[in-house]
Design an enzyme around this catalytic site. Sequence first.
Site, mmCIF file in Angstrom:
data_model
loop_
_atom_site.group_PDB
_atom_site.id
_atom_site.type_symbol
_atom_site.label_atom_id
_atom_site.label_comp_id
_atom_site.label_asym_id
_atom_site.label_seq_id
_atom_site.Cartn_x
_atom_site.Cartn_y
_atom_site.Cartn_z
ATOM 1 N N ASP A 146 0.833 -1.202 0.000
ATOM 2 C CA ASP A 146 0.000 0.000 0.000
ATOM 3 C C ASP A 146 0.871 1.257 0.000
ATOM 4 O O ASP A 146 0.517 2.270 -0.596
ATOM 5 C CB ASP A 146 -0.908 0.025 1.237
ATOM 6 C CG ASP A 146 -2.094 -0.918 1.088
ATOM 7 O OD1 ASP A 146 -2.385 -1.335 -0.047
ATOM 8 O OD2 ASP A 146 -2.724 -1.235 2.110
ATOM 9 N N GLY A 147 2.014 1.170 0.693
ATOM 10 C CA GLY A 147 2.936 2.300 0.756
ATOM 11 C C GLY A 147 3.424 2.686 -0.641
ATOM 12 O O GLY A 147 3.510 3.869 -0.978
HETATM 13 P P1 NAP Z 1 4.762 2.146 7.018
HETATM 14 O O1 NAP Z 1 4.889 2.685 8.390
HETATM 15 O O2 NAP Z 1 5.928 1.495 6.380
HETATM 16 O O3 NAP Z 1 3.532 1.131 6.932
HETATM 17 C C1 NAP Z 1 2.347 1.258 7.630
HETATM 18 C C2 NAP Z 1 1.424 0.087 7.307
HETATM 19 O O4 NAP Z 1 0.190 0.590 6.861
HETATM 20 C C3 NAP Z 1 1.895 -0.834 6.205
HETATM 21 O O5 NAP Z 1 1.576 -2.157 6.539
HETATM 22 C C4 NAP Z 1 1.111 -0.345 4.997
HETATM 23 O O6 NAP Z 1 0.997 -1.330 4.018
HETATM 24 C C5 NAP Z 1 -0.189 -0.049 5.654
HETATM 25 N N1 NAP Z 1 -1.134 0.847 4.978
HETATM 26 C C6 NAP Z 1 -0.892 1.945 4.218
HETATM 27 N N2 NAP Z 1 -2.046 2.517 3.836
HETATM 28 C C7 NAP Z 1 -3.050 1.748 4.366
HETATM 29 C C8 NAP Z 1 -4.478 1.813 4.359
HETATM 30 N N3 NAP Z 1 -5.114 2.799 3.741
HETATM 31 N N4 NAP Z 1 -5.192 0.867 5.028
HETATM 32 C C9 NAP Z 1 -4.572 -0.136 5.675
HETATM 33 N N5 NAP Z 1 -3.231 -0.261 5.726
HETATM 34 C C10 NAP Z 1 -2.480 0.680 5.094
HETATM 35 O O7 NAP Z 1 4.306 3.300 6.076
HETATM 36 P P2 NAP Z 1 3.861 3.234 4.555
HETATM 37 O O8 NAP Z 1 3.792 1.846 4.046
HETATM 38 O O9 NAP Z 1 4.710 4.197 3.849
HETATM 39 O O10 NAP Z 1 2.344 3.751 4.697
HETATM 40 C C11 NAP Z 1 2.092 5.007 5.146
HETATM 41 C C12 NAP Z 1 0.907 4.955 6.021
HETATM 42 O O11 NAP Z 1 1.209 4.347 7.250
HETATM 43 C C13 NAP Z 1 0.419 6.327 6.407
HETATM 44 O O12 NAP Z 1 -0.327 6.913 5.400
HETATM 45 C C14 NAP Z 1 -0.368 6.007 7.665
HETATM 46 O O13 NAP Z 1 -1.714 5.763 7.337
HETATM 47 C C15 NAP Z 1 0.266 4.763 8.207
HETATM 48 N N6 NAP Z 1 0.864 5.048 9.518
HETATM 49 C C16 NAP Z 1 0.348 4.392 10.584
HETATM 50 C C17 NAP Z 1 0.803 4.679 11.856
HETATM 51 C C18 NAP Z 1 0.178 3.960 13.013
HETATM 52 O O14 NAP Z 1 -0.706 3.135 12.799
HETATM 53 N N7 NAP Z 1 0.599 4.249 14.234
HETATM 54 C C19 NAP Z 1 1.815 5.606 12.062
HETATM 55 C C20 NAP Z 1 2.330 6.264 10.952
HETATM 56 C C21 NAP Z 1 1.840 5.966 9.676
HETATM 57 P P3 NAP Z 1 2.242 -1.866 3.152
HETATM 58 O O15 NAP Z 1 3.192 -2.560 4.091
HETATM 59 O O16 NAP Z 1 1.556 -2.832 2.254
HETATM 60 O O17 NAP Z 1 2.868 -0.709 2.439
#
Ligand code: NAP
Length: 265
Positions: free
Chosen positions: A51-52
């Site tokens: 998704d990232g």
């Molecule tokens: P990451 O920190 O490497 O991954 C965060 C996780 O979120 C990964 O497993 C990613 O999937 C998944 N993800 C991304 N968009 C999603 C969605 N709309 N619904 C469900 N899961 C989703 O960061 P990244 O992969 O670059 O993704 C960025 C996203 O991480 C941000 O937009 C934010 O939503 C989320 N995030 C979450 C937290 C938290 O939960 N505490 C903190 C910071 C950011 P993949 O591994 O398949 O890429």
Amino acid sequence: MIDRKKTYLFYKPSDELEEKVQAIRKVGRKHGFQLVEDPNDANIIVSFGGDGTFLQSIRKTNFRDDCLYIGVNDGKLGFYTDFSTTDLEKIELGLQSDNIEVLRYPTIEVTVDGMKSFQCLNELAIRSNIIKTFAMDIYIDDIYFETFRGDGMVVSTPTGSTAYNKSLKGAVVDPKLKSMQLTEIASLNNNQYRTLGSPLLLSKERELVLKIIQDGNDHPIIAADNEALSIRHSHEVRIKVSEKEIKTLRMKDNLFVHKVKRSFL
Ligand code: NAP
Ligand code: MN
């Protein structure tokens, strides 16, 4: 059936992935898809990764609304990635069958200090960049709502509601609801500071304004999806549901309810 056929492939090259992408290129050519080198010439943009990577493929190509975005994962099913490098058959089926559907995902539009606006597909996060709280005055439709002091806030889209927002105990939102959700990251709540404390779901008619109180700690980090903005000193952030949506492709047997069930239940 997909009738537009100029395709750009977005991925971080690695030997392992390259081999799989080659196989998919072959399938694409067989069905008349033409690969282009410049994403501006494409009307289909395909990302390979999680998704990232899908989020990056949209950010790096400027949230085109005249383009179809397709997410292909590498074995791990995601929220945005309906196809997989490990299932060529499904990709081939998707390229020709009527069992596919174009989905439109709402985005939010953000303006920082009156500069050029930008979009987010998951969320906008604003967080203190030091181990100290910071404060913001929150306005809804230019009406003063509350003063927040704490670690930060997240404004998410319906599809972003399953990511960061969900871990902040926000609601999971149906992507068919054009809306944005405001959630708090560790707000101070006592006799001096008071915030709503629960997630707030706002309609597409509303505008949210976050005014950063200039009290010394006024350099929060602002993150759009998985990218931090370079702006380090901002005063006012305006957010509303955008008129523009992201178009993507999915199989009709992989609905919102399937995805939520598969991921969390
Ligand atoms: P990451 O920190 O490497 O991954 C965060 C996780 O979120 C990964 O497993 C990613 O999937 C998944 N993800 C991304 N968009 C999603 C969605 N709309 N619904 C469900 N899961 C989703 O960061 P990244 O992969 O670059 O993704 C960025 C996203 O991480 C941000 O937009 C934010 O939503 C989320 N995030 C979450 C937290 C938290 O939960 N505490 C903190 C910071 C950011 P993949 O591994 O398949 O890429
Ligand atoms: Mn200042």
